[in-house]
Design a protein around this motif. Structure first.
Motif, PDB file in Angstrom:
ATOM      1  N   GLN A 100       0.846  -1.196   0.000  1.00 30.61           N
ATOM      2  CA  GLN A 100       0.000   0.000   0.000  1.00 30.61           C
ATOM      3  C   GLN A 100       0.884   1.248   0.000  1.00 30.61           C
ATOM      4  OE1 GLN A 100      -3.493  -0.205  -0.192  1.00 30.61           O
ATOM      5  NE2 GLN A 100      -2.914  -2.331  -0.604  1.00 30.61           N
ATOM      6  N   ILE A 101       1.261   1.703  -1.195  1.00 32.27           N
ATOM      7  CA  ILE A 101       2.215   2.807  -1.351  1.00 32.27           C
ATOM      8  C   ILE A 101       1.582   3.925  -2.175  1.00 32.27           C
ATOM      9  CG2 ILE A 101       4.408   3.483  -2.409  1.00 32.27           C
ATOM     10  CD1 ILE A 101       5.428   0.672  -1.830  1.00 32.27           C
ATOM     11  N   GLU A 102       1.770   5.145  -1.717  1.00 32.96           N
ATOM     12  CA  GLU A 102       1.384   6.334  -2.476  1.00 32.96           C
ATOM     13  C   GLU A 102       2.645   7.039  -2.936  1.00 32.96           C
ATOM     14  OE1 GLU A 102      -0.607  10.732  -1.723  1.00 32.96           O
ATOM     15  OE2 GLU A 102      -1.477   9.013  -0.670  1.00 32.96           O
ATOM     16  N   ASP A 103       2.802   7.152  -4.235  1.00 33.45           N
ATOM     17  CA  ASP A 103       3.972   7.814  -4.814  1.00 33.45           C
ATOM     18  C   ASP A 103       3.799   9.318  -4.644  1.00 33.45           C
ATOM     19  OD1 ASP A 103       6.115   8.682  -6.333  1.00 33.45           O
ATOM     20  OD2 ASP A 103       5.869   7.118  -7.830  1.00 33.45           O
ATOM     21  N   SER A 104       4.700   9.939  -3.891  1.00 34.75           N
ATOM     22  CA  SER A 104       4.576  11.357  -3.601  1.00 34.75           C
ATOM     23  C   SER A 104       5.668  12.192  -4.247  1.00 34.75           C
ATOM     24  CB  SER A 104       4.606  11.569  -2.081  1.00 34.75           C
ATOM     25  OG  SER A 104       4.318  12.901  -1.744  1.00 34.75           O
ATOM     26  N   GLY A 105       6.518  11.578  -5.039  1.00 31.60           N
ATOM     27  CA  GLY A 105       7.600  12.305  -5.688  1.00 31.60           C
ATOM     28  C   GLY A 105       8.745  11.363  -5.997  1.00 31.60           C
ATOM     29  N   ARG A 107      -7.311  13.093   7.962  1.00 31.53           N
ATOM     30  CA  ARG A 107      -8.078  11.898   7.610  1.00 31.53           C
ATOM     31  C   ARG A 107      -7.761  11.375   6.206  1.00 31.53           C
ATOM     32  NH1 ARG A 107     -11.233  15.751   9.909  1.00 31.53           N
ATOM     33  NH2 ARG A 107     -12.130  15.292  11.963  1.00 31.53           N
ATOM     34  N   ARG A 108      -6.822  11.971   5.524  1.00 30.23           N
ATOM     35  CA  ARG A 108      -6.529  11.566   4.144  1.00 30.23           C
ATOM     36  C   ARG A 108      -6.043  10.116   4.077  1.00 30.23           C
ATOM     37  NH1 ARG A 108      -1.955  15.235   2.322  1.00 30.23           N
ATOM     38  NH2 ARG A 108      -1.421  14.944   4.533  1.00 30.23           N
ATOM     39  N   PRO A 109      -6.549   9.356   3.128  1.00 35.24           N
ATOM     40  CA  PRO A 109      -6.054   7.972   2.958  1.00 35.24           C
ATOM     41  C   PRO A 109      -4.759   7.951   2.159  1.00 35.24           C
ATOM     42  CG  PRO A 109      -7.741   8.419   1.335  1.00 35.24           C
ATOM     43  CD  PRO A 109      -7.658   9.659   2.197  1.00 35.24           C
ATOM     44  N   VAL A 110      -4.051   6.852   2.238  1.00 38.64           N
ATOM     45  CA  VAL A 110      -2.927   6.607   1.337  1.00 38.64           C
ATOM     46  C   VAL A 110      -3.513   6.154   0.006  1.00 38.64           C
ATOM     47  CG1 VAL A 110      -0.941   5.125   0.880  1.00 38.64           C
ATOM     48  CG2 VAL A 110      -1.282   6.078   3.165  1.00 38.64           C
ATOM     49  N   ILE A 111      -3.273   6.926  -1.035  1.00 36.19           N
ATOM     50  CA  ILE A 111      -3.876   6.671  -2.344  1.00 36.19           C
ATOM     51  C   ILE A 111      -2.880   5.904  -3.197  1.00 36.19           C
ATOM     52  CG2 ILE A 111      -4.886   7.725  -4.402  1.00 36.19           C
ATOM     53  CD1 ILE A 111      -5.588  10.148  -2.650  1.00 36.19           C
ATOM     54  N   GLU A 116      10.233  10.372  -2.400  1.00 35.27           N
ATOM     55  CA  GLU A 116       9.425  10.167  -1.197  1.00 35.27           C
ATOM     56  C   GLU A 116       8.151   9.398  -1.512  1.00 35.27           C
ATOM     57  OE1 GLU A 116       7.554  13.696   0.497  1.00 35.27           O
ATOM     58  OE2 GLU A 116       8.118  14.820  -1.298  1.00 35.27           O
ATOM     59  N   ILE A 117       7.697   8.626  -0.520  1.00 34.71           N
ATOM     60  CA  ILE A 117       6.465   7.865  -0.638  1.00 34.71           C
ATOM     61  C   ILE A 117       5.774   7.812   0.725  1.00 34.71           C
ATOM     62  CG2 ILE A 117       7.133   6.381  -2.560  1.00 34.71           C
ATOM     63  CD1 ILE A 117       7.955   4.247  -0.551  1.00 34.71           C
ATOM     64  N   TYR A 118       4.455   7.609   0.688  1.00 32.82           N
ATOM     65  CA  TYR A 118       3.687   7.260   1.885  1.00 32.82           C
ATOM     66  C   TYR A 118       3.405   5.759   1.827  1.00 32.82           C
ATOM     67  CZ  TYR A 118       2.765  12.214   2.758  1.00 32.82           C
ATOM     68  OH  TYR A 118       2.906  13.562   3.023  1.00 32.82           O
ATOM     69  N   ILE A 119       3.391   5.114   2.990  1.00 32.83           N
ATOM     70  CA  ILE A 119       3.139   3.672   3.064  1.00 32.83           C
ATOM     71  C   ILE A 119       2.103   3.414   4.153  1.00 32.83           C
ATOM     72  CG2 ILE A 119       4.239   1.412   3.127  1.00 32.83           C
ATOM     73  CD1 ILE A 119       6.963   2.996   3.242  1.00 32.83           C
ATOM     74  N   ASP A 120       1.054   2.690   3.816  1.00 34.92           N
ATOM     75  CA  ASP A 120       0.053   2.296   4.824  1.00 34.92           C
ATOM     76  C   ASP A 120       0.459   0.934   5.381  1.00 34.92           C
ATOM     77  OD1 ASP A 120      -2.132   1.681   6.383  1.00 34.92           O
ATOM     78  OD2 ASP A 120      -3.574   2.533   4.974  1.00 34.92           O
ATOM     79  N   LEU A 121       0.889   0.930   6.636  1.00 34.40           N
ATOM     80  CA  LEU A 121       1.356  -0.285   7.296  1.00 34.40           C
ATOM     81  C   LEU A 121       0.290  -0.905   8.196  1.00 34.40           C
ATOM     82  CD1 LEU A 121       4.837   1.115   8.447  1.00 34.40           C
ATOM     83  CD2 LEU A 121       4.355  -0.177   6.372  1.00 34.40           C
ATOM     84  N   THR A 122      -0.910  -0.338   8.178  1.00 33.17           N
ATOM     85  CA  THR A 122      -1.933  -0.718   9.152  1.00 33.17           C
ATOM     86  C   THR A 122      -2.239  -2.203   9.137  1.00 33.17           C
ATOM     87  OG1 THR A 122      -2.925   1.477   8.845  1.00 33.17           O
ATOM     88  CG2 THR A 122      -4.254  -0.183   9.983  1.00 33.17           C
ATOM     89  N   GLY A 123      -2.361  -2.792   7.974  1.00 32.29           N
ATOM     90  CA  GLY A 123      -2.781  -4.187   7.898  1.00 32.29           C
ATOM     91  C   GLY A 123      -1.674  -5.209   8.052  1.00 32.29           C
ATOM     92  N   LEU A 124      -0.436  -4.764   8.242  1.00 30.32           N
ATOM     93  CA  LEU A 124       0.670  -5.709   8.363  1.00 30.32           C
ATOM     94  C   LEU A 124       0.812  -6.180   9.802  1.00 30.32           C
ATOM     95  CD1 LEU A 124       3.314  -3.966   6.070  1.00 30.32           C
ATOM     96  CD2 LEU A 124       1.687  -5.766   5.487  1.00 30.32           C
ATOM     97  N   PRO A 125       1.082  -7.465  10.021  1.00 26.14           N
ATOM     98  CA  PRO A 125       1.108  -8.003  11.389  1.00 26.14           C
ATOM     99  C   PRO A 125       2.373  -7.660  12.168  1.00 26.14           C
ATOM    100  CG  PRO A 125       1.604  -9.738   9.802  1.00 26.14           C
ATOM    101  CD  PRO A 125       1.244  -8.522   9.002  1.00 26.14           C
ATOM    102  N   GLU A 126       3.436  -7.303  11.488  1.00 22.52           N
ATOM    103  CA  GLU A 126       4.721  -7.084  12.142  1.00 22.52           C
ATOM    104  C   GLU A 126       4.695  -5.839  13.016  1.00 22.52           C
ATOM    105  OE1 GLU A 126       9.438  -7.078  10.724  1.00 22.52           O
ATOM    106  OE2 GLU A 126       7.799  -7.378   9.301  1.00 22.52           O
ATOM    107  N   ASP A 127       5.398  -5.869  14.137  1.00 30.03           N
ATOM    108  CA  ASP A 127       5.500  -4.705  15.009  1.00 30.03           C
ATOM    109  C   ASP A 127       6.162  -3.547  14.280  1.00 30.03           C
ATOM    110  OD1 ASP A 127       4.279  -6.029  17.082  1.00 30.03           O
ATOM    111  OD2 ASP A 127       6.153  -6.594  18.080  1.00 30.03           O
TER     112      ASP A 127
END
Length: 385
Positions: free
Chosen positions: A120-125, A253-257, A128-139
């Motif tokens: 789950q990656i949003e290309d921001s340039g 509240r913006r999602p990672v797109i 740089e990138i945004y990454i949604d790690l919410t659903g991953l089980p790892e600490d």
């Protein structure tokens, strides 16, 4: 059912362009290096096998700094600074030309490495990138370290990561411990870690807004958070004030797109000297055509075509104007883009010298989605420049 708190990472490559250059020229490590020269500032291999590097003091022109190593930044040099001004601060700093093809290569490498861990990656340039790690089980901590190591293994470069409940805070935190930083922050940490920072640390508060806030004795994020919404509305309007009110409290509240489509693709160039529209016409024409060719190549590389062609002109007095022209069919052909851009140019009174020239293509559509009817109509357009 409890909804897990989001884990949003912002990954920012450290002094990206400069760091890529240091891979090519490791003898420059630890030295102040500035990226922003022209092609003639390429290092020269000497008879003794050593490279000759240009210095900032050798530069004459009106270019700007693209980026600099941390050693150069310590001397006061920063991106968007004029090269001549930088030469006054650090005359012995190494000067290298910009090389976008190699930067894009390393950009693809680091993004691919991260995608192998978190999809789950949003290309921001480019860096740089945004990454949604919410659903991953790892600490969070071992996961962040694994991502950083994957980037290092793939590129030889370091990155800084901020991991927080949202994109706003992650962007701020990725910059807190540069270079090679790792910051993990929860909502409970906002008062201690975020509020003491200057308001300019919030992505979206530019120089004008920061100056207006300063006139209201608001210089830190904490002071912004304490400001009454009514006071902000008096000076900034309802929408921007509401945004300021929320972001100062760490609300975003913006999602990672992950499938963001570009709205436009553009190229521009700032000339080393102001060019006269008649006396320097051959040079202007060559630069204009080159920009159209570059934009067309960018469109094809990314798999897009567009229908609206725009130009941007900045004159010697810094007045900036734009003009646009809509085509009847989508295109990524350089000849058609040049033809439409020329139509835009004909609507501009060229009486002053030109400082900057730009070409943009918007109203984009993926090449694979361009209707067959549009494609057939495109073939009917003239190719004459």
């Amino acid at each position: 059912m409890n909804i897990p708190q989001r884990r949003i990472a912002h990954l920012d490559m450290d002094a990206f362009y400069a760091s890529v250059e240091l891979l090519r020229y490791p003898e420059l490590r630890g030295l102040p290096v500035v990226i922003g020269g022209r092609d003639e500032h390429q290092p020269v291999l000497q008879a003794d096998g050593k490279r000759h590097f240009y210095r900032l003091r050798d530069y004459a022109g009106r270019g700007v700094i693209t980026t600099a190593t941390y050693e150069a930044r310590a001397l006061g040099v920063h991106s968007a600074m004029g090269v001549m001004k930088a030469a006054q601060l650090a005359p012995d700093a190494i000067l290298l030309p910009v090389d976008f093809p190699i930067y894009r290569h390393y950009s693809r490498l680091f993004k691919s490495a991260v995608a192998g861990i978190a999809a789950q990656i949003e290309d921001s340039g480019i860096d740089e990138i945004y990454i949604d790690l919410t659903g991953l089980p790892e600490d969070t901590l071992p996961l962040a370290r694994r991502i950083k190591q994957a980037v290092k293994d793939a590129t030889g470069l370091s990155c800084s990561i901020g991991i927080t409940p949202n994109k706003l805070l992650a962007k701020i935190c990725s910059d807190l411990e540069k270079p090679d930083g790792l910051t993990i922050l929860a909502f409970d940490d906002i008062a201690e870690r975020i509020w003491p920072l200057p308001v300019r640390k919030i992505n979206g508060i530019g120089p004008k807004a920061a100056n207006k806030l300063a006139s209201l004795d608001i210089t830190t994020i904490a002071e912004l958070a304490r400001a009454e919404l009514s006071l902000l509305q008096m000076h900034f309007g309802r929408s921007y004030s509401a945004w300021l009110y929320e972001v100062s409290r760490g609300i975003d509240r913006r999602p990672v797109i992950t499938n963001a489509e570009p709205k436009s693709i553009s190229r521009e160039t700032t000339f080393e000297r102001d060019l006269h529209p008649r006396q320097d016409r051959p040079g202007l024409s060559e630069a204009f055509t080159a920009l159209c060719v570059q934009v067309a190549a960018d469109l094809k590389r990314k798999g897009y075509a567009g229908r609206t062609i725009s130009i941007k002109l900045r004159f010697e007095d810094f007045r900036t104007i734009t003009r646009d022209f809509s085509l009847p069919a989508y295109t990524n052909d350089p000849a058609r883009i040049r033809l439409a851009a020329g139509e835009c140019l004909r609507r501009v009174p060229l009486q002053k010298k030109i400082r900057l020239l730009g070409v943009k293509v918007s109203a984009l559509c993926a090449e694979t989605a361009v209707p067959m009817a549009e494609a057939s109509r495109q073939q009917e357009l003239p190719l004459v420049l």
